[in-house]
Write a protein that holds these residues in place. Structure first.
Motif, mmCIF file in Angstrom:
data_model
loop_
_atom_site.group_PDB
_atom_site.id
_atom_site.type_symbol
_atom_site.label_atom_id
_atom_site.label_comp_id
_atom_site.label_asym_id
_atom_site.label_seq_id
_atom_site.Cartn_x
_atom_site.Cartn_y
_atom_site.Cartn_z
ATOM 1 N N LEU B 80 1.040 -1.320 -0.079
ATOM 2 C CA LEU B 80 -0.104 -0.048 0.138
ATOM 3 C C LEU B 80 0.835 1.162 -0.053
ATOM 4 C CD1 LEU B 80 -2.794 -0.952 2.639
ATOM 5 C CD2 LEU B 80 -3.098 -0.572 0.396
ATOM 6 N N PRO B 81 0.340 2.507 -0.521
ATOM 7 C CA PRO B 81 1.154 3.895 -0.602
ATOM 8 C C PRO B 81 1.746 3.901 0.782
ATOM 9 C CG PRO B 81 -0.886 4.003 -1.615
ATOM 10 C CD PRO B 81 -0.873 2.458 -0.975
ATOM 11 N N SER B 82 0.908 3.637 1.980
ATOM 12 C CA SER B 82 1.273 3.972 3.318
ATOM 13 C C SER B 82 2.467 3.122 3.879
ATOM 14 C CB SER B 82 0.220 3.826 4.189
ATOM 15 O OG SER B 82 -0.410 2.638 4.063
ATOM 16 N N LYS B 83 2.928 1.957 3.083
ATOM 17 C CA LYS B 83 3.852 1.302 3.374
ATOM 18 C C LYS B 83 5.302 1.481 2.770
ATOM 19 C CE LYS B 83 1.223 -0.997 6.315
ATOM 20 N NZ LYS B 83 0.937 -0.287 7.683
ATOM 21 N N ARG B 84 4.878 2.244 1.820
ATOM 22 C CA ARG B 84 6.375 2.590 1.141
ATOM 23 C C ARG B 84 7.299 3.938 1.245
ATOM 24 N NH1 ARG B 84 4.527 1.278 -5.331
ATOM 25 N NH2 ARG B 84 2.994 -0.527 -4.599
ATOM 26 N N ASN B 85 8.296 3.900 1.541
ATOM 27 C CA ASN B 85 9.168 4.922 2.129
ATOM 28 C C ASN B 85 9.287 5.748 0.945
ATOM 29 O OD1 ASN B 85 10.599 6.473 3.902
ATOM 30 N ND2 ASN B 85 12.497 5.221 3.508
ATOM 31 N N VAL B 86 8.421 6.218 0.286
ATOM 32 C CA VAL B 86 8.578 7.319 -0.518
ATOM 33 C C VAL B 86 7.457 8.427 -0.354
ATOM 34 C CG1 VAL B 86 9.669 5.908 -2.502
ATOM 35 C CG2 VAL B 86 7.055 6.157 -2.379
ATOM 36 N N ASN B 87 7.603 9.526 -0.740
ATOM 37 C CA ASN B 87 6.860 10.631 -0.637
ATOM 38 C C ASN B 87 6.524 11.302 -1.866
ATOM 39 O OD1 ASN B 87 7.784 10.485 2.466
ATOM 40 N ND2 ASN B 87 5.602 10.390 2.104
ATOM 41 N N VAL B 105 2.701 19.774 7.777
ATOM 42 C CA VAL B 105 4.086 19.228 7.634
ATOM 43 C C VAL B 105 4.238 17.960 8.575
ATOM 44 C CG1 VAL B 105 6.597 19.602 7.706
ATOM 45 C CG2 VAL B 105 4.794 21.361 6.892
ATOM 46 N N MET B 106 3.589 18.186 9.707
ATOM 47 C CA MET B 106 3.868 17.044 10.659
ATOM 48 C C MET B 106 3.263 15.797 10.340
ATOM 49 S SD MET B 106 3.304 18.230 14.789
ATOM 50 C CE MET B 106 4.573 19.420 15.210
ATOM 51 N N PHE B 107 2.087 15.761 9.686
ATOM 52 C CA PHE B 107 1.251 14.887 9.372
ATOM 53 C C PHE B 107 1.789 13.221 9.495
ATOM 54 C CE2 PHE B 107 -1.823 11.790 7.448
ATOM 55 C CZ PHE B 107 -3.063 12.277 7.766
ATOM 56 N N GLY B 108 2.808 13.380 8.406
ATOM 57 C CA GLY B 108 3.351 12.014 8.325
ATOM 58 C C GLY B 108 4.332 11.595 9.679
ATOM 59 N N LEU B 109 4.790 12.588 10.175
ATOM 60 C CA LEU B 109 5.744 12.128 11.466
ATOM 61 C C LEU B 109 4.681 11.644 12.545
ATOM 62 C CD1 LEU B 109 7.974 15.442 11.574
ATOM 63 C CD2 LEU B 109 8.542 13.185 10.725
ATOM 64 N N ARG B 110 3.543 12.328 12.652
ATOM 65 C CA ARG B 110 2.707 11.982 13.543
ATOM 66 C C ARG B 110 2.239 10.471 13.417
ATOM 67 N NH1 ARG B 110 -0.747 16.937 13.962
ATOM 68 N NH2 ARG B 110 -0.414 17.577 16.028
ATOM 69 N N ALA B 154 7.883 20.455 1.920
ATOM 70 C CA ALA B 154 8.314 20.277 3.162
ATOM 71 C C ALA B 154 7.261 19.088 3.716
ATOM 72 C CB ALA B 154 7.927 21.683 4.072
ATOM 73 N N ARG B 155 6.187 19.022 3.568
ATOM 74 C CA ARG B 155 5.454 17.987 4.039
ATOM 75 C C ARG B 155 5.922 16.526 3.610
ATOM 76 N NH1 ARG B 155 -0.824 17.496 2.554
ATOM 77 N NH2 ARG B 155 0.232 16.948 0.534
ATOM 78 N N ALA B 156 6.334 16.426 2.470
ATOM 79 C CA ALA B 156 7.220 15.207 2.047
ATOM 80 C C ALA B 156 8.386 15.121 2.453
ATOM 81 C CB ALA B 156 6.921 14.962 0.401
ATOM 82 N N GLY C 215 1.589 7.923 4.977
ATOM 83 C CA GLY C 215 1.627 6.640 5.655
ATOM 84 C C GLY C 215 0.231 6.343 6.609
ATOM 85 N N ALA C 216 -0.739 7.040 6.313
ATOM 86 C CA ALA C 216 -1.873 6.947 7.119
ATOM 87 C C ALA C 216 -2.704 5.838 6.549
ATOM 88 C CB ALA C 216 -2.755 8.125 7.023
ATOM 89 N N SER C 217 -3.180 5.142 7.387
ATOM 90 C CA SER C 217 -4.088 3.847 7.178
ATOM 91 C C SER C 217 -5.249 4.462 6.744
ATOM 92 C CB SER C 217 -4.385 3.190 8.384
ATOM 93 O OG SER C 217 -4.928 3.757 9.485
ATOM 94 N N ARG C 218 -6.299 3.844 6.247
ATOM 95 C CA ARG C 218 -7.514 4.359 5.809
ATOM 96 C C ARG C 218 -8.279 5.040 6.585
ATOM 97 N NH1 ARG C 218 -10.361 1.068 0.911
ATOM 98 N NH2 ARG C 218 -8.287 0.998 -0.415
#
Lengths: 416, 367, 310
Positions: B80-87, B105-110, B154-156, C215-218
């Motif tokens: 899934l996109p969420s499992k790939r270490n690309v942004n 910007v913090m979304f991914g870090l959270r 920045a977010r990516a 990285g967010a789940s659905r």
């Protein structure tokens, strides 16, 4: 009739007639009836003056039925009856009758058609709703047909004027109990057409009354199986119960009303569903036993009995409550004479028999004895002038707006 | 070509035999792409060429019908996109409108559970890098297009992805801002050393920024190379035509000598380097770029060892620093020469007879 | 000569000024007449009727001659809770709140499904969902009585299947507060779906891709992105139900019985059978004020939402 009419517009003329004022052509005869002889005079009066008289002298006009209006024109050469002249002055096709739907069927006013133009009808949606509309002037009929729980309000508010019973030959045959209930200060404000008793009925196979009283409708054992109507007359029902100790259930004192309100707030909780407004559903529920006791007009008892349902009614020791309905003559009626003619036919023997045979109501005409409705005769004692002697007629309810307010508050309290 | 110092020989992203169809349409057709770690790699082509679909397959938004996708040698084809270490940086930024800059910007870090203190610090750092210090509490709608672009970046980047995927990120900006951002993006990429995969249809943008470019057409990769290779040695007429402008011509080989072949055109001639197996009489598709064509007085060849043709100036278009000369060459057609406006040759006027000449190496043989 | 010229120049100038001024005046007039239309509408259909109701509520106007005089007495009785109507208002408020919340919660997944998942079938499905509501209102309400009544479909099934004894059906489903809320909910659901559907359909799908990319789940993407962005639709839907429900009187009349009596029923009765326009007016104004305040709140919330979106 062309004589003497010219300087006044037709409309004003008709209005004068409608107010019960003396009509030009009829004046000499009317005056003669009063024992005076009026010389025919020719006085020129302008329109404005006449208008003014209509407005300012309405009250007097109603009181005396005769007013000395000096109308220009030649003196009539013939003497005509006041009635004929009045009828001729009106346009009978404009007679507007505000009545429950169904009253427009001509079999309920036999003998009128042929002689007069077909009147117009407007359908009411209940006595109190129509009272509000009339008070607002939303509709201006000549005749209004409510049930007489509104009697006190309609008369006090000056909405209606007395009938001239001398113009209603059938009046003499009407049940004196009913006519008395609809007169005030010697004036016959309404002509009763029909009446009914409000009877407490019950499924005899499912319930045995503990006493012969309206109290079965408040019996907690029947909680969830009783229906009431949605009406302030429940204060009358409750007021008649000996336990509530109300001197005159038709006009409780403030203190009595407060007690009744508390009583009703407590008791309304045994009414499960609707305060029924739908007769058909109520009847089905009684037939199936969903509802065991109810407060109905005799027609429901008759129909259920005819269906073979084991239904009985209580003859309350405290006496029946009765209601009657009929005709008011509106204060602003244009068709004064046609209204009287129509009402006369509407309370004739023939019309009365239709009411009793087809609609299962008691009729007001004591001569209408040939009622082919044994069940109705049985429950109502039809044809007996004394049948209504001990009955509390709702026509005599006083200050009904006070009771209505209290009733709405009871309903609101039940909902809270 | 000076490649970024951070480019290594390691493979960052590998698309192996990728095919993707949408209904009847083949969007990506058996594509192989190898992107090196730390490289600024552009996918360039017209709309519908499959570049965006390829990018979205790297991100995981589309699943290839056949083929595999490797990120640092790890097969992620089914992830899934969420499992790939690309942004990804989206075309219209796709900033979360209900969050301020910091939360965006913090979304991914959270999501990845970075502690608050570190989160705040990393956001501040990255905002510094994209030159938006102190913008944390602003809402996206309060920012200009360029600023939103930087927030998206920045977010990516704040997630330190193994590769950053950029889908026409500058498309919504005006020309001037776009030029600035191009340089800035390049500088940021250089500083961070992150692999950038950049999708664009703007050849100038690709040439300016990229270490390498893959030119795509109709779902296939036409050519991969450095900007210079792509520009100077296009391997197909599509690439030649898509990158820069071009004077295309049919070259009918009349004579052959060593590794060259040519034809006469009026008083002049056109020669090109041709393969050994090209026989006399073959017609090749050839081209020359406008800026390679020098103008001179008729009869005086400017490039004696190259091509020279003679014709009449039909139109002069002044573009400020540059001027374009449309020269009608009898027997060849129209050639466009692009000259610096201040040069002597730019003195030619409509109706002048001129010679147009270019070096042998500048005749591009396209097929 | 010089002075003459001067004078004429001045005249020209002042003429010009005059023309400009008159133009400005005309423009002003145009603006004013443009404003007059909505203003007139407001006066005709809101200010005048409300003023009349206010006049009735304090006894300036009377339908029936009760001669109670001009005073705030009826207001005082209502506001101090001397009569039952304030309690009834609170009850109706509570019912409207429950109906609105439940209906929004029920309709949200449907709207979500239609907007986000149903893809190309979404409009056909939407039409299918709304189709039953093109039938007569009373028929639909009566259908519930058939379903929930003592001898309704539900009870018949329970008795047939032996889950309930014969003669012991589930009571209180045909009449009362619960049926009122069920029927109102049923009546509102398709309308409630629409604002939420609209909010979701207009949402930029790439925001969800962005969330997934980060990285967010659905599930997380839903709560962090879809849900907050659909909130303006949710708020709109809530008020879509809440405002008409709190003044409802038709459904209570049909399935309310004695327990389902609502604030709107009291207003209906006070004007209709009670002929007590004064109390009726007080109650009506109170309702108008409550709805007005809520509408203001609603607009503020929606504006906040719109700001967040842009």
């Amino acid at each position: 009739m062309s004589d003497g009419r010219d300087p006044i517009s037709r409309r004003d003329f008709v209005k004068l007639a409608g107010k019960g004022a003396l009509v030009a052509g009829a004046m000499p005869a009317a005056l003669a009836a009063c024992g005076e002889d009026a010389p025919p005079e020719t006085v020129v009066v302008t329109e404005t003056v006449i208008e003014e008289r209509i407005v300012t002298e309405t009250e007097t006009v109603i009181e005396e039925k005769i007013v000395e209006v000096e109308v220009p024109g030649e003196a009539p050469t013939t003497t005509m009856g006041m009635r004929e002249a009045g009828l001729a002055a009106e346009n009978g096709a404009d007679l507007l009758i505000y009545a429950p739907p169904g009253r427009e069927v001509p079999t309920q006013w036999p003998g009128y058609l042929g002689r007069f133009p077909h009147p117009q009808f407007a359908a009411t949606a209940g006595s109190f709703a129509s009272l509000g509309e009339l008070q607002l002037g939303a509709i201006e009929p000549d005749i209004w047909n409510p049930c007489f729980a509104v009697f006190d309000t309609a008369v006090s508010e000056g909405l209606v004027q007395p009938w001239d019973t001398s113009l209603i030959p059938n009046f003499a045959d009407l049940n004196p109990n009913l006519t008395a209930a609809t007169s005030r200060d010697g004036n016959q404000y309404a002509i009763p057409l029909l009446y009914g008793l409000a009877i407490p009925i019950y499924r005899a196979d499912l319930y045995t009354p503990k006493e012969n009283s309206y109290s079965i409708l408040f019996d907690e054992d029947l909680a969830g199986k009783v229906t009431w109507t949605d009406s302030a007359e429940w204060f009358v029902v409750a007021g008649k119960l000996p336990e509530n100790n109300v001197a005159n259930p038709l006009d409780p004192t403030e203190e009595e009303l407060d007690r009744l309100v508390e009583f009703m707030k407590r008791k309304i909780r045994i009414v499960p569903a609707a305060l029924y407004s739908d007769l058909a559903t109520n009847q089905t529920d009684l037939a199936t036993g969903n509802i065991v006791a109810s407060y109905v007009a005799p027609t429901q008892w008759i129909e259920l009995t005819k269906q073979g349902v084991d239904i009985a009614f209580v003859t309350p020791d405290e006496g029946f409550i009765g209601f009657s309905c009929g005709y008011f003559l509106m204060a602003g009626a244009d068709q004064y004479y046609h209204a009287h003619e129509w009402v006369n036919s509407a309370v004739s023997v023939e019309a009365a028999l239709t009411i009793s045979n087809k609609f299962n109501f008691g009729n007001s005409n004591l001569k209408a004895t040939a009622v082919d409705n044994p069940l109705l005769v049985d429950v109502m004692g039809l044809g007996d002038p004394a049948a209504l002697d001990g009955v509390s007629l709702l026509d005599k309810m006083q200050n009904i707006d006070r009771l209505n307010d209290a009733w709405i508050e009871v309903k609101a309290a039940a909902g809270v | 070509m000076t490649a970024s110092s951070s480019v290594t020989s390691e493979v960052g992203i590998h698309l192996k035999g990728i095919t993707k169809t949408f209904g009847e349409v083949v969007a990506v057709d058996d594509v192989d792409i190898v992107i090196r770690e730390g490289e600024f790699y552009s996918l360039l082509g017209p709309s519908g060429c499959g570049k965006t679909t390829s990018l979205r397959m790297i991100a995981g938004f589309e699943v290839p019908d056949t083929g595999r996708i490797l990120l640092r040698d790890k097969d992620v084809s089914g992830d899934l996109p969420s499992k790939r270490n690309v942004n990804m940086v989206f075309q219209h930024y796709a900033l979360f409108p209900h969050m301020n800059v910091e939360d965006n910007v913090m979304f991914g870090l959270r999501v990845s559970g970075v502690r608050k203190k570190e989160r705040v610090q990393r956001v501040a750092e990255i905002l510094e890098i994209v030159r938006l210090p102190g913008f944390q509490k602003r809402k996206p709608f309060q920012l200009s297009g360029g600023q939103q672009q930087r927030v998206a970046l920045a977010r990516a980047l704040v997630n330190r992805p193994s590769a950053l995927l950029l889908d026409e990120p500058l498309g919504a900006l005006d020309v001037k801002l776009r030029r600035e951002m191009q340089l800035e993006l390049k500088a940021i990429q250089h500083d961070l050393g992150t692999t950038f995969v950049y999708v664009t249809h703007d050849q100038e943008e690709a040439l300016t920024m990229s270490d390498r470019i893959a030119v795509m057409n109709l779902g296939r990769v036409e050519q991969v190379g450095t900007p210079r290779e792509i520009y100077e040695h296009p391997e197909s007429s599509f690439v030649a035509g898509f990158i820069g402008s071009l004077n295309a011509m049919d070259l009918k080989i009349q004579q052959r000598q060593d590794d060259t072949g040519g034809m006469t055109v009026g008083e002049g001639w056109v020669i090109a380097r041709v393969d050994a197996d090209v026989a006399v009489g073959t017609t090749l598709r050839a081209a020359v770029r406008p800026e390679r064509i020098a103008l001179g007085p008729a009869g005086a060849p400017v490039h004696p060892d190259g091509s020279v043709v003679v014709g009449t100036v039909e139109e002069v278009i002044y573009l400020g620093a540059m001027s374009l000369f449309h020269v009608d060459i009898p027997g060849l057609g129209q050639l466009v020469s692009q000259r610096m406006s201040h040069e002597d040759e730019s003195a030619y006027r409509t109706g002048d007879r001129v010679s147009a000449s270019w070096e042998l190496a500048h005749t591009l043989v396209l097929e | 000569m010089v002075s003459e010229i001067n004078t004429s120049e001045k005249t020209v100038t002042s003429e010009k000024e005059g023309r400009v001024a008159s133009l400005a005046r005309r423009r002003h007039r145009v603006t004013r007449s443009l404003l007059a239309l909505p203003l007139g509408w407001l006066v005709l259909f809101f200010i005048i009727p409300v003023s009349l109701v206010v006049a009735y509520s304090v006894g300036i106007l009377e339908t029936f001659t009760k001669e109670e005089g001009v005073s705030l007495e009826t207001w005082r009785i209502f506001l101090t809770g001397e009569n039952v109507y304030m309690l009834l208002f609170i009850k109706s408020f509570r019912m409207a709140l429950i109906v609105a919340v439940v209906v929004v919660i029920l309709a949200y997944p449907i709207a979500y499904f239609l907007a986000m998942i149903a893809d190309k079938y979404k409009y056909s499905l939407l039409l299918l969902m709304i189709a039953p509501f093109m039938t007569n209102f009373f028929m639909r309400v009566m259908a519930w009585k058939v379903l929930l009544g003592r001898q309704g479909v539900l009870n018949s099934f329970l008795i047939w299947s032996g889950l309930r004894d014969e003669g012991n059906p589930i009571e209180g489903l045909a009449f009362g507060e619960i049926p009122v809320m069920i029927v109102l909910g049923y009546v509102w659901i398709p309308f409630v779906m629409l604002p939420m559907f609209a909010a979701m359909i207009s949402m930029d799908r790439r925001l969800l891709e962005a969330a997934a990319d980060l990285g967010a789940s659905r599930w997380r993407a839903f709560w962090k992105v879809t849900f907050p962005l659909s909130l303006p639709g949710v708020v709109a839907s809530f008020f879509f139900v809440f405002i008409p429900t709190i003044g409802e009187f038709v459904v209570p009349k049909l399935v309310g019985g004695t327990k389902g009596y609502m604030f709107g029923s009291a207003i209906d009765d006070l004007f209709g059978m009670g002929l007590d326009w004064r109390t009726g007016s007080v109650l009506s104004l109170w309702l108008v004020m409550a709805v007005f305040i809520l509408a203001l709140l609603f607009m503020r919330l929606v504006r906040f939402g719109r700001l967040a979106e842009s």
